[in-house]
Design an enzyme around this catalytic site. Structure first.
Site, PDB file in Angstrom:
ATOM      1  N   HIS A  44       5.355   5.329  11.465  1.00  0.00           N
ATOM      2  CA  HIS A  44       6.542   4.476  11.351  1.00  0.00           C
ATOM      3  C   HIS A  44       7.826   5.258  11.622  1.00  0.00           C
ATOM      4  O   HIS A  44       8.847   4.669  11.967  1.00  0.00           O
ATOM      5  CB  HIS A  44       6.646   3.892   9.934  1.00  0.00           C
ATOM      6  CG  HIS A  44       6.087   2.501   9.788  1.00  0.00           C
ATOM      7  ND1 HIS A  44       6.368   1.498  10.676  1.00  0.00           N
ATOM      8  CD2 HIS A  44       5.298   1.944   8.832  1.00  0.00           C
ATOM      9  CE1 HIS A  44       5.763   0.380  10.282  1.00  0.00           C
ATOM     10  NE2 HIS A  44       5.105   0.619   9.174  1.00  0.00           N
ATOM     11  N   HIS A  73      -0.253   5.867   9.135  1.00  0.00           N
ATOM     12  CA  HIS A  73       0.566   4.670   9.379  1.00  0.00           C
ATOM     13  C   HIS A  73       2.020   4.924   8.961  1.00  0.00           C
ATOM     14  O   HIS A  73       2.951   4.704   9.742  1.00  0.00           O
ATOM     15  CB  HIS A  73      -0.037   3.499   8.604  1.00  0.00           C
ATOM     16  CG  HIS A  73       0.696   2.207   8.767  1.00  0.00           C
ATOM     17  ND1 HIS A  73       0.259   1.204   9.592  1.00  0.00           N
ATOM     18  CD2 HIS A  73       1.840   1.745   8.213  1.00  0.00           C
ATOM     19  CE1 HIS A  73       1.103   0.194   9.544  1.00  0.00           C
ATOM     20  NE2 HIS A  73       2.079   0.498   8.706  1.00  0.00           N
ATOM     21  N   GLU A  74       2.199   5.397   7.758  1.00  0.00           N
ATOM     22  CA  GLU A  74       3.568   5.603   7.265  1.00  0.00           C
ATOM     23  C   GLU A  74       4.274   6.687   8.084  1.00  0.00           C
ATOM     24  O   GLU A  74       5.450   6.577   8.382  1.00  0.00           O
ATOM     25  CB  GLU A  74       3.581   5.961   5.777  1.00  0.00           C
ATOM     26  CG  GLU A  74       2.899   4.950   4.858  1.00  0.00           C
ATOM     27  CD  GLU A  74       3.256   3.499   5.114  1.00  0.00           C
ATOM     28  OE1 GLU A  74       4.400   3.226   5.523  1.00  0.00           O
ATOM     29  OE2 GLU A  74       2.377   2.631   4.933  1.00  0.00           O
ATOM     30  N   GLY A  97       0.817  -1.209   0.000  1.00  0.00           N
ATOM     31  CA  GLY A  97       0.000   0.000   0.000  1.00  0.00           C
ATOM     32  C   GLY A  97       0.851   1.259   0.000  1.00  0.00           C
ATOM     33  O   GLY A  97       0.566   2.224  -0.697  1.00  0.00           O
TER      34      GLY A  97
HETATM   35  N1  0A1 Z   1       6.254  -1.552   5.528  1.00  0.00           N
HETATM   36  C1  0A1 Z   1       5.166  -1.117   4.701  1.00  0.00           C
HETATM   37  C2  0A1 Z   1       4.551  -2.076   3.774  1.00  0.00           C
HETATM   38  C3  0A1 Z   1       5.333  -3.121   3.053  1.00  0.00           C
HETATM   39  C4  0A1 Z   1       4.802  -4.368   2.928  1.00  0.00           C
HETATM   40  C5  0A1 Z   1       5.458  -5.360   2.226  1.00  0.00           C
HETATM   41  C6  0A1 Z   1       6.652  -5.100   1.646  1.00  0.00           C
HETATM   42  O1  0A1 Z   1       7.344  -6.074   0.938  1.00  0.00           O
HETATM   43  C7  0A1 Z   1       6.970  -7.356   0.864  1.00  0.00           C
HETATM   44  C8  0A1 Z   1       7.172  -3.858   1.737  1.00  0.00           C
HETATM   45  C9  0A1 Z   1       6.514  -2.871   2.432  1.00  0.00           C
HETATM   46  C10 0A1 Z   1       4.055  -0.687   5.630  1.00  0.00           C
HETATM   47  O2  0A1 Z   1       3.806  -1.339   6.630  1.00  0.00           O
HETATM   48  O3  0A1 Z   1       3.415   0.286   5.330  1.00  0.00           O
HETATM   49 ZN    ZN Z   2       3.703  -0.602   8.317  1.00  0.00          ZN
END
Ligand code: 0A1
Ligand code: ZN
Length: 852
Positions: free
Chosen positions: A308, A304-305, A268
């Site tokens: 993080h 969310h982002e 996403g």
């Molecule tokens: N870390 C990101 C999403 C994410 C999901 C899968 C990925 O590779 C398989 C990479 C990034 C988030 O949680 O928004």
């Molecule tokens: Zn995430």
């Protein structure tokens, strides 16, 4: 080197070895070109004191790298003999500090897997989580190696925008055709948070003023076509920043915060430090193109982002087994942020999502512990278990410790581990240090897979005025069926009398396999409301009478428990095989009747209360996938409720024509019921024609398709004609077609031959293959031919993009539930996929678990 696969192709958590070196600074230089980009990198490796020399370190690479050159301390070294099969390089260093210089080429245009550097509609961009950096250049591609980056981007002027993490320190012209930009990120970070973007982008911008008065410049970049739909996301970002300052005292640590929207993206969005990348599906939002649900989603993903940045970027995970550390905290924070307005309603939505997606995952062959001990593929644990069950575990901390205790533990975690790569044990340790009473067995939530089940029994002793509540917990491993250890499970409950008065309200945390609570001075058998606010991610087996449930529906003040009472009542009645249809409709109708008044006071909540349980929720309660009779029954009940309350539905429909989320929510529930009535078939047609927003258009289309309205096909064609230039709406078109219960193999053939059919774009592949794969009604009706079609498409996707393919496999995860002979047929289809030898490691890992 940690995590080298053993012969069983699995990696083991306890094989982890901490890095023996540091790399303080990485200087990267990109000469960008879609066909062939050249990457030059330069960094010093410092081997830790105490480690014997010479010492070997591993730089991860991949088959995507070509024309490699290596220098150590200025001396050219031949690369080929140092590379393994996968393209990793082992360096044996004789000095404690040595300078490594690497040059290699990559081809963004050839990167259909979208991991590393790739091309999305003319934009050169990157996505590195979890292990994409190795597709860019050779480097220790692991989250526990943190490095500061200085990045030079050089490109043709047809890529006027050049971005990377951190601060822009220099930009300028190389010649008439080419220009450059230099970015420095002051914060050391692991490779997975690295990002670059080059493209012809436009931006919108704003400012956020931090509590100390310093501004952060915020920008959202998107293509010319998309930039007009980014305002809501920008406003959401500001809101999220303010919220994190207020709730957790966490401010943005960057002076520049950039977000870029791209059409082709595996997930996403991605939290790269100071340069978030977004799938357009999670950022574009205008009323004309996005539903109210899309708007909420955009706000949630933006938050969310951003969240993080602390839970993920400042404090990251030691290894990918601990992925949930950053994801669970961040989802929890996102849920809390989203719950600021209408907390009860948001909680119901979150619980519904968890039970629809995570519960089945955790009860089937793809179940895994939130922190697994062994893995076939890292990409395959980006699941609802890691994210949503993980977030429920964080919520358990809060429920058990109280908000204040939780906040203390969280603050300690942030303070103690800032700048480090840690594990879920470290978070537990912070919580425990601040709250010594925290249960010692709490970490079992991370290591045991499956959904715990609570069995409840009550006894009332009128002579002693005593009530006994017996609670037993069971947690069977979904794969081995072994009984596991009891967990700490907080149960929020309340007692009501028959007049609906609340007698008591408490939380009790179960810690043992069986516990009995005794209540004194109880004058009559109370109505018990259990698991209020969904206080733990468990199922509860407590057969309550219809009368008790009606009391809860009417008098419960806890949003979740009130809604749950409706869900339970409807489910009980639908599953009662001896009741005649008319009686089923009558009982459900009698329970819902008082809610029509309520709909004028709390329309958005009433919309949830008046919606019958989701089909999938009901199907999951069946022993097997023989779902068609249940689907038919639910429909008949809906028709019955549509007839009985037709006046009320029409009144609601007419009353709620205003432009608001709540009004649309209740109006479209009314539309859904009314559309079951042949006399009201025009209503959805008119709504489609007159609507000025996507929420109403979407609801009208669903009503037309599910009721096989004779105009459905023409209107769907009209929808496509109208929106064919808008990729996300073409995705919606396919998702609607693929999700219709009446889907036939002819429709599937039409979809396959459609000019907009495309498996290269992950959103489109998910809209087509994913929506058909989730269509359990069509799967049950059509059977093997539809499974075969899905398998063929997944294998095609797999050749393009293995991560996306592996996530489309979920319909096969229900294999064991299928009736014979379908089960055998589908197993054979799965086996054929697995035997074809050509499938990716990601897909075969999923299939092996399913076919075991
Ligand atoms: N870390 C990101 C999403 C994410 C999901 C899968 C990925 O590779 C398989 C990479 C990034 C988030 O949680 O928004
Ligand atoms: Zn995430």
């Amino acid at each position: 080197m940690p995590f080298t696969p053993r012969s069983d192709q699995q990696i083991y958590r306890l094989d982890y070895l901490a890095p023996t070196f540091t790399i303080p600074l990485l200087e990267l230089h990109f000469t960008l070109d879609p066909e062939v980009s050249r990457v030059r990198s330069q960094f010093k490796v410092i081997i830790e004191e105490g480690i014997e020399l010479p010492h070997s370190i591993k730089l991860h690479g991949s088959k995507a790298l070509f024309d490699l050159q290596l220098k150590i301390d200025g001396e050219r070294v031949e690369v080929a003999p140092l590379l393994d099969e996968a393209g990793n390089l082992t360096l044996t260093l004789g000095e404690r500090e040595q300078l490594i210089e690497i040059e290699n080429s990559i081809s963004p245009a050839a990167n259909s897997a979208l991991s590393g550097l790739y091309l999305s509609r003319g934009i050169i961009c990157s996505d590195c989580e979890p292990q994409g950096f190795r597709n860019i250049t050779l480097f220790p591609d692991r989250p526990d190696v943190m490095t500061q980056y200085r990045v030079t981007l050089e490109a043709n002027r047809c890529y006027p925008i050049l971005l990377s993490n951190g601060n822009l320190v220099e930009e300028g012209s190389i010649d008439e055709e080419r220009h450059y930009a230099i970015w420095e990120d002051p914060f050391p970070k692991p490779t997975y948070l690295f990002a670059i973007v080059a493209g012809d982008l436009q931006f919108i911008e704003d400012q956020h003023i931090r509590p100390d008065g310093r501004p952060v410049q915020l920008r959202i970049y998107a293509s010319k076509e998309n930039i007009g739909a980014c305002d809501f996301a920008l406003a959401s970002l500001k809101k999220a920043m303010r919220w994190d300052e207020k709730r957790f005292g966490l401010a943005c640590d960057l002076d520049f915060y950039n977000v870029v929207a791209v059409d082709d993206f595996n997930s996403g969005a991605m939290e790269n430090k100071g340069l978030n990348l977004f799938n357009t599906s999670c950022i574009l939002a205008t009323k004309a193109q996005a539903t109210d649900q899309n708007f909420r989603f955009v706000e949630a993903v933006i938050a969310h982002e951003y969240f993080h940045n602390w839970t993920g970027n400042r404090i990251t995970c030691q290894d990918w087994f601990n992925l949930s550390l950053k994801e669970s905290l961040t989802v929890f924070r996102e849920q809390e942020f989203m719950s600021e307005v209408a907390p009860g309603i948001r909680r119901i939505e979150d619980v519904n999502f968890l039970r629809l997606h995570q519960f089945p995952e955790d009860q089937g062959p793809l179940s895994h512990a939130v922190r697994p001990d062994k893995l076939g593929s890292i990409e395959n644990i980006y699941t609802t278990t890691t994210y949503e069950k993980g977030a429920e575990i964080i919520r358990l901390y809060q429920t058990i410790l109280g908000r204040e205790g939780f906040d203390r533990g969280f603050a300690r975690y942030i303070k103690e581990f800032d700048g480090m790569a840690v594990t879920v044990d470290d978070l537990y340790a912070s919580m425990k240090m601040e709250n010594p009473r925290l249960f010692e067995n709490f970490p079992l939530w991370y290591s045991q897979r499956g959904t715990p089940k609570i069995q409840v029994a009550t006894e009332y002793y009128p002579d002693k005025r005593e009530m006994r509540l017996s609670l037993k917990q069971f947690l069977f491993d979904p794969v081995t069926n072994e009984l596991q250890e009891p967990l700490p499970i907080p149960i929020k409950y309340a007692f009501f009398n028959r007049e609906g008065e609340m007698l008591l309200e408490e939380t009790y945390t179960l810690t043992m396999a069986h516990q009995c609570l005794i209540f004194h001075n109880i004058d009559e058998v109370p109505v018990i409301s259990l698991l209020r606010d969904f206080s733990a991610p468990v199922t509860v087996d407590y057969p309550q009478s219809i009368d008790d449930l009606k009391i809860l529906i009417q008098y419960e003040s806890d949003y979740f428990a009130k809604w749950e009472a409706v869900q339970k009542l409807v489910t009980r009645v639908l599953f009662n095989r001896v009741l005649p249809r008319e009686e089923q409709i009558e009982i459900i109708g009698d329970a819902l009747a008082p809610l029509f008044e309520y709909a004028y006071q709390a329309p958005e909540f009433a919309a949830l209360l008046l919606t019958l349980p989701d089909n999938d929720q009901l199907f999951d309660r069946l022993e097997n996938e023989e779902i068609l009779p249940l689907y038919q029954l639910k429909r008949e009940v809906e028709v019955g409720l549509a007839k009985r309350f037709s006046t009320q539905w029409k009144a609601l429909y007419t009353h709620y024509q205003e432009d608001s989320v709540a009004a649309r929510a209740i109006k479209n529930v009314a539309l859904r019921y009314l559309s079951h009535l042949p006399d009201e078939a025009e209503l959805a047609v008119i709504q489609y024609a007159q609507a000025d927003n996507m929420t109403d258009i979407n609801a009208a289309l669903i009503a037309l398709l599910t009721n096989q309205n004779p105009q459905a096909e023409t209107i769907m064609q009209n929808f496509y004609q109208r929106y064919q230039e808008d990729a996300l709406l073409v995705d919606r078109y396919f998702a609607l077609l693929g999700g219709t219960p009446h889907l036939t193999m002819d429709d599937v053939a039409m979809i396959s031959a459609h000019p907009a059919f495309d498996l290269k774009n992950p959103n489109r592949a998910r809209a087509i293959v994913g929506s058909i794969g989730r269509n359990r009604i069509a799967l049950a009706r059509i059977g093997a031919p539809l499974y075969r079609w899905i398998a063929t498409e997944i294998v095609k996707v797999d050749k393009i993009n293995a991560v996306t393919a592996a996530r489309l496999i979920t319909p096969f995860a229900k294999l064991a539930r299928l009736p014979e002979p379908l089960q055998d047929e589908v197993r054979a289809i799965g086996q054929e996929m697995l035997d074809s030898q050509e499938i990716s490691h990601n897909l075969s890992d999923q299939l092996k678990r399913i076919l075991l």
